[in-house]
Structures are given as C-alpha cells and as structure tokens.
Design a protein around this motif. Sequence first.
Motif, PDB file in Angstrom:
ATOM      1  N   GLU A  45       7.193  85.370  29.137  1.00 12.46           N
ATOM      2  CA  GLU A  45       6.261  85.059  28.055  1.00 12.46           C
ATOM      3  C   GLU A  45       6.437  86.084  26.934  1.00 12.46           C
ATOM      4  OE1 GLU A  45       2.222  85.447  29.374  1.00 12.46           O
ATOM      5  OE2 GLU A  45       2.551  87.435  30.253  1.00 12.46           O
ATOM      6  N   VAL A  46       5.976  85.715  25.759  1.00 13.83           N
ATOM      7  CA  VAL A  46       5.906  86.641  24.631  1.00 13.83           C
ATOM      8  C   VAL A  46       4.461  86.625  24.154  1.00 13.83           C
ATOM      9  CG1 VAL A  46       6.795  87.303  22.374  1.00 13.83           C
ATOM     10  CG2 VAL A  46       8.279  86.077  23.991  1.00 13.83           C
ATOM     11  N   VAL A  47       3.832  87.795  24.138  1.00 19.00           N
ATOM     12  CA  VAL A  47       2.408  87.864  23.807  1.00 19.00           C
ATOM     13  C   VAL A  47       2.170  88.951  22.756  1.00 19.00           C
ATOM     14  CG1 VAL A  47       1.676  87.032  26.072  1.00 19.00           C
ATOM     15  CG2 VAL A  47       1.930  89.491  25.685  1.00 19.00           C
ATOM     16  N   PRO A  48       1.150  88.757  21.915  1.00 15.99           N
ATOM     17  CA  PRO A  48       0.786  89.798  20.956  1.00 15.99           C
ATOM     18  C   PRO A  48      -0.236  90.737  21.588  1.00 15.99           C
ATOM     19  CG  PRO A  48      -0.505  87.837  20.526  1.00 15.99           C
ATOM     20  CD  PRO A  48       0.368  87.520  21.707  1.00 15.99           C
ATOM     21  N   ARG A  49      -0.237  91.959  21.111  1.00 15.64           N
ATOM     22  CA  ARG A  49      -1.272  92.927  21.478  1.00 15.64           C
ATOM     23  C   ARG A  49      -1.592  93.708  20.221  1.00 15.64           C
ATOM     24  NH1 ARG A  49      -5.190  95.296  22.562  1.00 15.64           N
ATOM     25  NH2 ARG A  49      -5.666  96.613  24.369  1.00 15.64           N
ATOM     26  N   GLY A  50      -2.655  93.286  19.529  1.00 14.22           N
ATOM     27  CA  GLY A  50      -2.924  93.860  18.220  1.00 14.22           C
ATOM     28  C   GLY A  50      -1.780  93.536  17.289  1.00 14.22           C
ATOM     29  N   HIS A  52       1.304  94.657  17.930  1.00 16.26           N
ATOM     30  CA  HIS A  52       2.495  94.852  18.744  1.00 16.26           C
ATOM     31  C   HIS A  52       2.912  93.534  19.392  1.00 16.26           C
ATOM     32  CE1 HIS A  52       2.157  99.394  18.962  1.00 16.26           C
ATOM     33  NE2 HIS A  52       0.986  99.053  18.458  1.00 16.26           N
ATOM     34  N   LEU A  53       4.206  93.407  19.695  1.00 14.86           N
ATOM     35  CA  LEU A  53       4.749  92.244  20.390  1.00 14.86           C
ATOM     36  C   LEU A  53       5.308  92.677  21.734  1.00 14.86           C
ATOM     37  CD1 LEU A  53       6.528  90.678  17.340  1.00 14.86           C
ATOM     38  CD2 LEU A  53       4.864  89.445  18.732  1.00 14.86           C
ATOM     39  N   LEU A  54       4.963  91.931  22.784  1.00 18.04           N
ATOM     40  CA  LEU A  54       5.423  92.218  24.136  1.00 18.04           C
ATOM     41  C   LEU A  54       6.196  91.008  24.653  1.00 18.04           C
ATOM     42  CD1 LEU A  54       2.094  93.790  25.484  1.00 18.04           C
ATOM     43  CD2 LEU A  54       4.131  95.027  24.681  1.00 18.04           C
ATOM     44  N   HIS A  55       7.525  91.155  24.723  1.00 17.84           N
ATOM     45  CA  HIS A  55       8.406  90.093  25.210  1.00 17.84           C
ATOM     46  C   HIS A  55       8.739  90.415  26.661  1.00 17.84           C
ATOM     47  CE1 HIS A  55      12.263  87.538  24.361  1.00 17.84           C
ATOM     48  NE2 HIS A  55      11.831  87.373  25.589  1.00 17.84           N
ATOM     49  N   ARG A  56       8.064  89.731  27.578  1.00 20.82           N
ATOM     50  CA  ARG A  56       8.170  90.041  28.994  1.00 20.82           C
ATOM     51  C   ARG A  56       9.285  89.247  29.661  1.00 20.82           C
ATOM     52  NH1 ARG A  56       1.614  89.736  29.297  1.00 20.82           N
ATOM     53  NH2 ARG A  56       1.208  91.927  28.673  1.00 20.82           N
TER      54      ARG A  56
END
Length: 285
Positions: A45-50, A52-56
């Motif tokens: 998944e690819v999720v935002p955090r504020g 920031h981008l987190l491509h897991r």
Amino acid sequence: MPEGDAVWRTARRLHQGLAGDRLEGSDVRVPAHATADLSGRRTIEVVPRGKHLLHRLEGDLTVHSHLRMEGSWRVHPVGRRHALGARHTVRALLWTSARVAVGDSLGMLDLVRTSEEHRVVGHLGPDLLDPGYDVQVALANVLADPERTITEACLDQRNVAGMGTIFTAEPLFVLGLHPWAPVGEVGADRVEEMLSTARRMLVLSCRTGRTTITGRADVTADDAWVHGRVGLPCKRCGTPVRLAPIGRQPQERVMFYCPTCQGGLAPTDDGARQTPLGHARRRYE
C-alpha cells in the motif's frame, strides 16, 4: 510546500498504480540507498502521513518520501521509463511490468523498516486526514503553549499534521480569528472549531480532486477567501487582503489575512500598500 490534501492525492495515485504488483526494478538516486534493489517486492500500500508518503513493500520495507517545495511522484506507462529517468532531478524510479513511478525533486527519500516507521513519522501529531484522527490529542497539543500564535501552533506538524499556510489561513478567515492571536486568548472551543474547519476543508479538497475551499466546480482561479489574494478586495468587506510574516526563523512563514474581518493589522505589518501577487511591485514572494 504541498499540504495534506495534495499528499493524500499523491498517495492515492501511487497506490492505484502499483498496489498488488511486484516491482521489476528500481533506481534509487540518493547516496545512502544508491545500491538498493527493490525488485521482486510487491507493493502492499501507499499511504500519507501528514505531509509524508509511506510506500510499503513486502519484506518489512517502506520507501519514505517528503515532497517539500518542488517534489512530485507521477505514474506513467513503463515504456516511458528511460526517457523519464533521464531527468537530472529524478530521485527514484520504481517500475512494474506495466507502470513506472517517478519521484522527481523529492525533498526527502529514504528506506526504513515498516516496523520502524516511527523513526521518520513518529514525531507527527494527529493527521487531519486520518480516519482515526484524534481531535482531543490534537487539541491538547495546540493548547500546550498558550503564548504561541494560533497560526504557529497549527502549522507545527508535531501538534497536528497536514495543515499548511492555505489550510491555516482559510479557516482563520472563515472563523474571524486573528492569525497572530495567542492560543490562550483564542480559547479551547475556538481552537477545536479551527481544527474541525481545517479538516472539513482538507476532506473536501480530497473529494474534489483539487485544492479547493468552496468545493464549487465553477471556481478554479480564485477559489480562496484570503490565501494568495494580497492586494485584492476581501470577498466579505472589500478591504484589501494583506500579507505579513509570522513566526521566527527558521520557521518564519507569511500569512494572508483581512485586517477588517480578522481583528486589525498584524504586529509585523507596517500597513504600507501591497500589490497583488504576480504584479511587478509585489512586496512578498
């Protein structure tokens, strides 16, 4: 710098383009990870955090990035990989058999264990676009320093994540709050109302697919109350919208506001005539 809605749309674009597929190759162009090979890993998944981008990825690995001022992630047909990768500003290429994700001019890019994402985003306050957003924690964070201006407190991503100058200036105007007012003077109820208004605006922008304040499809070029409208008449009272610096270096920003609708001139505003942005004699960039 892109705000929470733009980061959310970027994450959605990457997720829709890559989730569930295995990477056939990667090219990470930052010294610390230049030899990294992500091929064979499936995008979970690819999720935002504020902001920031987190491509897991499979195997407890996350590609963490931050767009800063100029960064972007785009998804293209894989056949364009070589041409797109020739740009000197490209910092990462991740490709499957069908698509290539291009990270251009990224302000931050690193690889971390998914189980250790707290190392890069653990300092952030509650994310306004998180379905599990905790308003009480965000409220407590903002209220913790009553002498700080409401603007500085809301822009501090350690307090609440996702707000930038657009989604701070606009809620402040809508609620008639002075951007330079100390948090303690604003009070808990109004701070909570400010955060709720910002969240509604961010969600609206995510739903419409573009940064918007009104949500009207027929408004594009001037879809704001005050942000970006220095020198132009306030849409409520006709007073020219103003722009003034707020905060201390290195966190100093500039804030748009209406002195009539929002309680007077800023303490950092000399009251001199300001021309609209884009004109030759503009006072601020």
